[in-house]
Motif scaffolding. Sequence first.
Motif, PDB file in Angstrom:
ATOM      1  N   ALA A 114      -1.144  15.035   2.482  1.00 14.54           N
ATOM      2  CA  ALA A 114      -1.179  13.732   2.045  1.00 14.54           C
ATOM      3  C   ALA A 114       0.245  13.501   1.554  1.00 14.54           C
ATOM      4  O   ALA A 114       0.724  12.163   1.724  1.00 14.54           O
ATOM      5  N   ILE A 115       1.197  14.276   1.238  1.00 11.63           N
ATOM      6  CA  ILE A 115       2.368  14.189   0.920  1.00 11.63           C
ATOM      7  C   ILE A 115       3.166  13.888   2.164  1.00 11.63           C
ATOM      8  O   ILE A 115       4.011  12.800   2.304  1.00 11.63           O
ATOM      9  N   GLN A 116       2.906  14.607   3.493  1.00 13.88           N
ATOM     10  CA  GLN A 116       3.309  14.317   4.612  1.00 13.88           C
ATOM     11  C   GLN A 116       3.048  12.945   5.393  1.00 13.88           C
ATOM     12  O   GLN A 116       3.857  12.263   5.642  1.00 13.88           O
ATOM     13  N   SER A 117       1.966  12.743   4.827  1.00 13.40           N
ATOM     14  CA  SER A 117       1.252  11.342   5.347  1.00 13.40           C
ATOM     15  C   SER A 117       2.099  10.071   4.859  1.00 13.40           C
ATOM     16  O   SER A 117       2.573   9.196   5.335  1.00 13.40           O
TER      17      SER A 117
ATOM     18  N   GLN B 280       0.815  -1.062  -0.056  1.00 16.50           N
ATOM     19  CA  GLN B 280       0.234   0.097   0.024  1.00 16.50           C
ATOM     20  C   GLN B 280       0.910   1.310  -0.002  1.00 16.50           C
ATOM     21  O   GLN B 280       0.566   2.254  -0.588  1.00 16.50           O
ATOM     22  N   PHE B 281       1.835   1.310   0.663  1.00 19.10           N
ATOM     23  CA  PHE B 281       3.031   2.354   0.880  1.00 19.10           C
ATOM     24  C   PHE B 281       3.749   2.697  -0.732  1.00 19.10           C
ATOM     25  O   PHE B 281       3.601   3.731  -1.190  1.00 19.10           O
TER      26      PHE B 281
ATOM     27  N   THR C   1       4.574   7.406   6.701  1.00 19.89           N
ATOM     28  CA  THR C   1       4.482   6.038   6.303  1.00 19.89           C
ATOM     29  C   THR C   1       5.673   5.466   6.003  1.00 19.89           C
ATOM     30  O   THR C   1       6.075   4.216   6.584  1.00 19.89           O
ATOM     31  N   GLY C   2       6.297   6.014   5.304  1.00 17.93           N
ATOM     32  CA  GLY C   2       7.736   5.404   4.683  1.00 17.93           C
ATOM     33  C   GLY C   2       8.688   5.613   5.733  1.00 17.93           C
ATOM     34  O   GLY C   2       9.261   4.543   5.941  1.00 17.93           O
ATOM     35  N   LYS C   3       8.682   6.603   6.494  1.00 22.64           N
ATOM     36  CA  LYS C   3       9.726   6.546   7.659  1.00 22.64           C
ATOM     37  C   LYS C   3       9.406   5.154   8.631  1.00 22.64           C
ATOM     38  O   LYS C   3      10.085   4.721   9.332  1.00 22.64           O
TER      39      LYS C   3
END
Length: 1046
Positions: free
Chosen positions: A393-396, A342-343, A400-402
């Motif tokens: 949304a970009i920050q989300s 999903q990421f 999530t990746g971090k």
Amino acid sequence: MELSVTLSMSLCTLPPQLFNRDCEQAENWMAAREAFLASDDKGDSLDSVEALIKKHEDFDKAINVQEDKIAALQSFAEQLVGADHYAKPEISARCNEVLDRWKRLKAQMIEKRSKLGESQTLQQFSRDVDEIEAWISEKLQTASDESYKDPTNIQLSKLLSKHQKHQAFEAELHANADRIRGVIDTGNSLIQRGACAGSEDAVKTRLNALDDQWQFLVNKSAEKSQKLKEANKQQNFNTGIKDFDFWLSEVEALLASEDYGKDLASVNNLLKKHQLLEADISAHEDRLKDLNGQADSLMASNAFDTSQVKDKRDAVNGRFTKIKSMAAGRRAKLNESHRLHQFFRDLDDEESWIKEKKLLVSSEDYGRDLTGVQNLRKKHKRLEAELAAHEPAIQSVLDTGKKLSDDNTIGQEEIQQRLAQFVDHWKELKDLAAARGQRLEESLEYQQFVANVEEEEAWINEKLNLVGSEDYGDTLAAVQGLLKKHEAFETDFTVHRDRVNDVCANGDELVNKNNHHVDNISAKMKALKGKVLELERAAEQRKAKLDENSAFLQFNWKADVVESWIGEKENSLKTDDYGRDLSSVQTLLTKQETFDAGLQAFQQEGITNITALKDQLLAAKHVQSRAIEARHAALIKRWNQLLSNSTARKKKLLEAQEHFRKVEDLFLTFAKKASAFNSWFENAEEDLTDPVRCNSLEEIRALRDAHEAFRSSLSSAEADFSQLAELDRQIKSYHVVSNPYTWFTMEALEETWRNLQKIIKERELELQKEQRRQEENDKLRQEFAQHANAFHQWLQETRTYLLDGSCMVEESGTLESQLEATKRKHQEIRAMRSQLKKIEDLGAAMEEALILDNKYTEHSTVGLAQQWDQLDQLGMRMQHNLEQQIQARNTTGVTEEALKEFSMMFKHFDKDKSGRLNHQEFKSCLRSLGYDLPMVEEGEPDPEFESILDTVDPNRDGHVSLQEYMAFMISRETENVKSSEEIESAFRALSAENKPYVTKEELYQNLSKEQADYCISHMKPYMDSKGRELPSAFDFVEFTRSLFVN
């Protein structure tokens, strides 16, 4: 002589011979049947019994046929005996003998039929028992079948089939239970009635055996049903375990898979499948609970191998727990795989979005006009807002990746690399957006200035075409419209001159800012100022020409208005209508006066104004002065001719008015007289046609007098009718069409007059007929009144006779003599019922004749009948009261003087002779008799008197009758005597030395004569212990006991 004697003897001997012959035939017939009836054969089977019954039915039919012959034989014998035959004794004896034998034969037949019926019932019972025993024997074989215990039959389908067959078998047993119980009840009934032909013990033994066989069969069936249920339960458990093991194997294979998805779509697909698998596991958990319950039930019954059942149950539960753990582990791995894919999907979507927006902010198009620049600027503003809104949304995605990188997920290096690249792309997109926004703002200012200059130039060019037009208007309305437009233009021009100044100021500001379009801005401002001066000169020239043309057209317009008004009035004077009647002529005159007034008003306004305007234009030396002067002269000529025509028409209208006024007077006079005549006729017709229904001779006489008065008034009506005819002749001489003031015509009035004469004749006939009817009714009233008055007088006299004591001697008459006198008077009352019937017949005749009142009497049939009924009831009540007093005197010892006193007091207070006392009268009566009742105020409670009313008037109807009053007084006289012991004690006190008897002398010494006489007449002589009667001694003990028993 010998021949005649012989013939006579033959005639005498022939009837007995015929009688004897018939008797012998009857006896022979009965003898043949007696042998059949004497037989003891009742049949040894049901068929043989039914055959015997069939023979007996045939015999019964023969008996019915022979019955007629026996009856004929008996009739023949009665004829011979009635004829006093010489052999009468022998004939009578022989007939009785035959009849007795016939009766015995019929009795034997009935007895035989009864025995055959019992035999039939017994044989039928025997057959039913045989059939049931055979049926039970057959069913026992089925119930004893134990093939279900064979291991080859322990299959679910076979067990179900056997169980269903056994259920049908049990249903058949239940269906035949009533039949078997009926046979047993029949056998018991035969035993109780003794209808078993002496074999009651055998029948009872057989019934017991049948009952035992039936109970054995029922028990066997129940036992087999229980065994089949247990076998079926075990087979269901084994099948359920087998199916559950198979399902567990399939689920274990699915959970052992290492496939966790290669992308987001495949992971989602695997998650959906795993969700369905978990739902299936939850559903099978309920199934496992059912299997555990079955296992517990099987182990508790101890009918099966409990260790085997327990092992199977534990094995299945262990495997089920294991797959639940495997399912939870696979769910965790699938969720982790779903997060990673999903990421990557979200990151790809955001990169694609950033790439799309870079194409938009990298464009070199900054707009070629104001609208284009504005649209581009709006689009850029929306893009900037979209970038700001998309930043969370970009920050989300970054967060999530971090988090995925920190959790040491597989692919950590790829995650970090792609996150760094994603941050660079996002920063580049925001820088490009800011640079494009600045360039669009600069382009917007220049395009706004150009748009304002072009807008003002377009307006000036448009207005130059307008003020340069050669159209100054052909009509006054057109000129006024053009003037209004020019005034609006001048107002608008002032506004736009200010706008041009503002645009030039804005241009100077742009030049000072060193805009790269400086040369274009200066050239556009110079051209705009030159166009403004050109438009101002053209507007002044057009205004002067419009004012001059407006003055000439104003004169022509006013001249046209005056000519049009004069032409309209000339047309109205050309009509030849001078009215059809007075009303229309007066209307036309009114219009003409209004017309003349309009002429005078118009001369002051229209003619004077147009002349003043002509003089003004000539004085100003207008270019059209000659045409203006000629037009005014023609207008004045037409005006003078119009005044002359109006005067001539008014004269003719005044002449027509005088002519129609005379006709109008005749119309009004005729209408008034015709209306009055018609009203008189309608009233007369209503009176003459009113139905003649009277209730007395006076009314019909009044009607006849009124009719004669009407006949005498006809002469004045006839004179009015003649005057109407003369007025109609005068009106017709003027040759007019119709009278507008009335719808009456002379022809209609003549027809009305003829109808009136016809109605008068019919009225006279009706009055004569009604007078005859009223004379007959009056005779009927008098006859009814004569009988009713006499009957009412008799009622009053009889009532007074009964109530005031005239029917009895109050002082010396005995109660018996009073009762006898009352009975005689009551018989007289009943006899007068016939007189009342005659009055009712007369009343019915009056009702039939519709006679509603009678001045000769005030009495009605209903009232007299009610009074007679009340009098009849009064007589019965008085009889009953006297009988009650006599009984009280004889049984209670109340003296006759006391009873008379009670009666006299009641009648004294019965003021209205109604035979009843109201509560206040009753209270006064009690006080006069010595009752000490307290004096209370009106409305206050009186408990003592209320308790008395509870006895005499329990339903509180407000009155106390003579019967109720006497019963109360008698009860009060004897209320102190509570028991026979008190009476005995009183008598014992009268006797000397407390003896058990009282003497005659003691009674007369201590009691009144009436009381002593009553006791002596009702007491028995006293007998001592040896049975001897003592002289002048009376047994008061037995007297007292018999008195209370009674």
